[in-house]
Design an enzyme around this catalytic site. Structure first.
Site, mmCIF file in Angstrom:
data_model
loop_
_atom_site.group_PDB
_atom_site.id
_atom_site.type_symbol
_atom_site.label_atom_id
_atom_site.label_comp_id
_atom_site.label_asym_id
_atom_site.label_seq_id
_atom_site.Cartn_x
_atom_site.Cartn_y
_atom_site.Cartn_z
ATOM 1 N N ARG A 14 -35.358 -99.048 33.917
ATOM 2 C CA ARG A 14 -35.099 -100.483 33.950
ATOM 3 C C ARG A 14 -33.932 -101.116 33.414
ATOM 4 O O ARG A 14 -33.715 -102.337 33.731
ATOM 5 C CB ARG A 14 -36.262 -101.197 33.268
ATOM 6 C CG ARG A 14 -37.663 -100.954 33.911
ATOM 7 C CD ARG A 14 -38.867 -101.183 33.121
ATOM 8 N NE ARG A 14 -39.448 -100.330 31.798
ATOM 9 C CZ ARG A 14 -40.388 -100.270 31.236
ATOM 10 N NH1 ARG A 14 -40.884 -101.816 31.258
ATOM 11 N NH2 ARG A 14 -40.576 -99.585 30.344
ATOM 12 N N LYS A 21 -29.875 -94.966 28.280
ATOM 13 C CA LYS A 21 -30.464 -96.436 27.922
ATOM 14 C C LYS A 21 -29.825 -96.213 26.224
ATOM 15 O O LYS A 21 -29.505 -97.221 25.838
ATOM 16 C CB LYS A 21 -31.725 -96.197 27.893
ATOM 17 C CG LYS A 21 -32.381 -97.697 27.028
ATOM 18 C CD LYS A 21 -33.879 -97.820 27.399
ATOM 19 C CE LYS A 21 -34.878 -96.558 26.972
ATOM 20 N NZ LYS A 21 -36.313 -96.817 26.844
ATOM 21 N N GLY A 139 -52.156 -98.647 22.629
ATOM 22 C CA GLY A 139 -53.121 -98.004 21.988
ATOM 23 C C GLY A 139 -53.745 -98.343 20.686
ATOM 24 O O GLY A 139 -52.275 -98.895 19.872
ATOM 25 N N ASN A 169 -49.855 -98.034 17.471
ATOM 26 C CA ASN A 169 -48.792 -97.227 17.086
ATOM 27 C C ASN A 169 -47.308 -97.152 17.493
ATOM 28 O O ASN A 169 -47.137 -97.886 18.265
ATOM 29 C CB ASN A 169 -49.191 -95.799 17.652
ATOM 30 C CG ASN A 169 -48.393 -94.456 17.383
ATOM 31 O OD1 ASN A 169 -47.581 -94.649 16.560
ATOM 32 N ND2 ASN A 169 -48.664 -93.598 18.087
#
Length: 457
Positions: A14, A21, A139, A169
């Protein structure tokens, strides 16, 4: 003993870039360098970067650091990445801190507290968590009142009641390595993504604690350019808030940027549209800006730098620079000087109380104390192949619009007449006039007028 593993193998699709990255810049350092620097505050025995996509670029970028590299040829999840450490940590008996190379906003004290919590409670694993205002899509992490993990449930699997839990998390872990090494081979890729998840290893370990980070923005990862920009704004807010609390005035924080490697002293004033970069030091009582860029430079006390650029240079106390001056390439300016409008100083040393006030170029030169350089004067330092040096003694006055052709030495207490081209060394205490004698021709006309033409065609 502590070892740090940094997950740095991903491409970062992306980001729309061929650059890995983790090598994209946030301020004056890449994402992974920021993670390494934060981890280094723990004084780990080993720092290991798990690399994959275009790993040669990551290795080259970090080659000057004490970092080991482990290759993850296929990117099959976080669990798979940490599995690559098994051959390299066979004799390691300490704690392993797992960080992400694209999570650059963690504070050193956060990692210190995570490690302390882990070691004080002798945990098999300790997970960094955060309370998000809007945890949708993340999550959820559940624990008891003592902070011991009870469950990690993906967002899609949560009941409506469980979704009210805002603890998520952060993907930052501290493991007792021998315990983790024993369970890593048990991981499977039986999930929608066919990947090995490090969170699955937690199911085999006990005790496992969670620790909330006080500022949830610390756990934000970078996945695209928008998030990179947002992270920079967060970093800038931290930096500028810190300096303002230490007695620095920042007139318009929204228009100012300051690298976290910059040092400022109390009572400095940073005006709007000013940018401070690299290893820059701004002393007490300075006024920097508006509209100035200072990079890798030291500015002495009570100095003003107005609408000017200073790079890789030093300016002593009580000096005024600008507007529209440019100091570069190890320029050194003494105290009480004036470097004025449209003056460039390059690789030169300028003594105390010396003025170069207007429209001048001083390159590869040494100027003594109390020298005055007239408007439009230049040092002619380049012969087309080599650079040459100009030396000017104390209290010398260089007239306006002079050309000083290097190599050249001008003594102390010298005056050069305006418009002179000085090509030979000058002794102390003299006047030098080096210009063509003015010629006046009364009644002179161009040839076409002398021949009777009425206009130029």
């Amino acid at each position: 003993m502590v070892a740090i593993a940094i997950l740095a193998a991903g491409k970062g699709t992306r980001m729309k870039s061929d650059l890995p990255k983790v090598l994209h810049s946030l301020g004056n350092r890449s994402l992974v360098e920021r993670v390494l620097d934060t981890g280094a505050t723990l004084n780990p025995e080993r720092q290991i970067a798990i690399v994959g996509y275009r790993s040669e670029l990551v290795r080259e970028a970090l080659g000057h650091r004490s970092v080991e590299f482990v290759e993850q040829t296929e990117q099959l999840g976080t669990g798979h990445a940490v599995q690559q450490l098994l051959p390299y940590l066979t004799d390691f008996q300490g704690d392993l801190l797992v960080l992400n190379g694209d999570v650059p906003l963690l504070r050193p004290e956060t990692l210190q507290n995570l490690l302390k919590t882990h070691q004080d409670h002798q945990n098999a694993a300790t997970i960094l968590t955060a309370q998000l205002p809007n945890p949708k899509g993340y999550g959820r992490v559940f624990c008891d009142e003592a902070g011991y993990l009870t469950a990690i449930i993906e967002d899609r699997d949560c009941t409506p009641e469980q979704r009210q839990n805002c603890r998520v998390n952060a993907g930052i872990y501290c493991f007792r390595w021998p315990d983790l090494a024993a369970v890593l081979p048990k991981l499977t890729a039986e999930n929608d993504q066919n990947e090995y998840y490090l969170t699955d290893a937690v199911n085999f370990l006990k005790p496992v604690m969670v620790m909330d980070v006080p500022d949830y923005q610390e756990i934000w990862g970078i996945n695209d350019r928008r998030q990179l920009t947002n992270a920079y704004q967060i970093l800038q807010t931290r930096i500028k808030t810190n300096w303002m609390l230490q007695g620095v005035t920042i007139v318009d924080p929204a228009s100012v940027t300051i690298d976290d490697t910059v040092e400022l002293q109390p009572n400095a004033v940073i005006e709007p549209q000013t940018h401070l970069r690299g290893n820059t030091k701004i002393s007490a009582g300075c006024r920097i800006g508006p509209g100035s860029l200072i990079e890798n430079s030291t500015i002495g006390e009570n100095t003003t730098v107005l609408y000017s650029v200073v790079t890789d240079s030093t300016v002593a106390s009580g000096t005024c620079v600008g507007p529209y001056a440019h100091l570069k390439a190890q320029a050194s300016v003494g105290s009480g000087c004036r470097i004025g409008n449209f003056v460039e100083v390059k690789n030169s040393q300028i003594g105390d109380r010396t003025n170069v006030s207007h429209l001048s170029y001083i390159g590869d030169a040494t100027l003594g104390q109390q020298v005055n350089v007239g408007a439009g004067t230049i040092t002619v330092n380049y012969d087309g192949k080599y650079k040459h040096r100009t030396v000017i003694g104390d209290r010398t006055r260089i007239g306006s619009n002079c050309s000083l052709v290097a190599p050249l030495t001008i003594g102390s207490d010298v005056t050069t007449a305006a418009g002179s081209t000085i090509v030979e060394d000058l002794p102390n205490d003299c006047l030098a006039i080096a210009r063509v004698k003015q010629v006046v021709k009364p009644g002179w006309r161009p040839k076409w007028l002398r021949q009777g033409a009425t206009s130029a065609e």
